[in-house]
Design a protein around this motif. Structure first.
Motif, PDB file in Angstrom:
ATOM      1  N   GLU A  27       0.826  -1.201   0.000  1.00 44.10           N
ATOM      2  CA  GLU A  27       0.000   0.000   0.000  1.00 44.10           C
ATOM      3  C   GLU A  27       0.867   1.260   0.000  1.00 44.10           C
ATOM      4  OE1 GLU A  27      -3.032   2.090   3.102  1.00 44.10           O
ATOM      5  OE2 GLU A  27      -3.295  -0.057   2.766  1.00 44.10           O
ATOM      6  N   ASN A  30       2.389   1.835  -3.400  1.00 45.91           N
ATOM      7  CA  ASN A  30       1.416   2.420  -4.320  1.00 45.91           C
ATOM      8  C   ASN A  30       1.274   3.925  -4.077  1.00 45.91           C
ATOM      9  OD1 ASN A  30       0.949  -0.009  -5.613  1.00 45.91           O
ATOM     10  ND2 ASN A  30      -0.757  -0.553  -4.283  1.00 45.91           N
ATOM     11  N   ARG A  33       4.338   5.516  -5.608  1.00 39.51           N
ATOM     12  CA  ARG A  33       4.200   5.558  -7.077  1.00 39.51           C
ATOM     13  C   ARG A  33       3.240   6.658  -7.513  1.00 39.51           C
ATOM     14  NH1 ARG A  33       3.862  -0.276  -6.811  1.00 39.51           N
ATOM     15  NH2 ARG A  33       5.818  -1.123  -7.531  1.00 39.51           N
TER      16      ARG A  33
END
Length: 168
Positions: A27, A30, A33
């Motif tokens: 998580e 992400n 990113r």
């Protein structure tokens, strides 16, 4: 939830195994990113060893850029920000190191910042984070090298801190 078992803590105070779960690390990756789409991750086996490829954060100083990254993205390594303390295994007093002296400017191009991992107040053997910040306006953090360990829900046994002879 996928977990791996048998990761050794490496402290001379506990035996046995405990679970290593990567869901919160996934998580956090992400989130990183989303903030920095060009970010790259290098793993060695199941362990995240390096984050690179783009600026990973900013600050008004190298220390602030590193602190901002730790407070926001330490979860990519499966650790909480409060598990990281400035210093290194050789010399706890060493926190920053100027790198790549430029004769033309009389300044260093980068600053390396070192952090050690602690769990329940105990140092985790061989677990550290090394951050590289460019010494220019905005102090972009450009590299994170990790030897950190996601210890999951592991906690040290009561009284373990008294049996540690760190540096002996």
């Amino acid at each position: 939830m996928r977990c791996r078992f048998g990761l050794s803590l490496g402290l001379v105070l506990a035996s046995g195994s405990f679970g290593w779960c990567s869901d919160r690390a996934d998580e956090a990756r992400n989130m990183l990113r989303a903030a920095f789409p060009d970010v790259q991750f290098y793993t060695e086996g199941p362990q995240l060893a390096q984050v690179y490829g783009t600026d990973l954060g900013y600050g008004s100083s190298a220390e602030e850029a590193a602190d901002n990254f730790i407070q926001t993205f330490s979860g990519v390594f499966g650790v909480a920000p409060d598990e990281l303390q400035p210093g290194n295994a050789v010399n706890d007093g060493l926190y920053t190191l100027p790198l790549m002296y430029d004769d033309n400017t009389g300044m260093y191009n980068f600053t390396a910042l070192y952090y050690r991992q602690y769990k329940d107040g105990l140092p985790v053997y061989g677990a550290d984070l090394r951050l590289l910040v460019r010494n220019e306006p905005g102090y972009p953090l450009v590299l994170a090298n990790s030897g950190l360990r996601d210890l999951g829900a592991y906690s040290a046994p009561a009284g373990a801190a008294m049996s540690v002879a760190e540096g002996a």
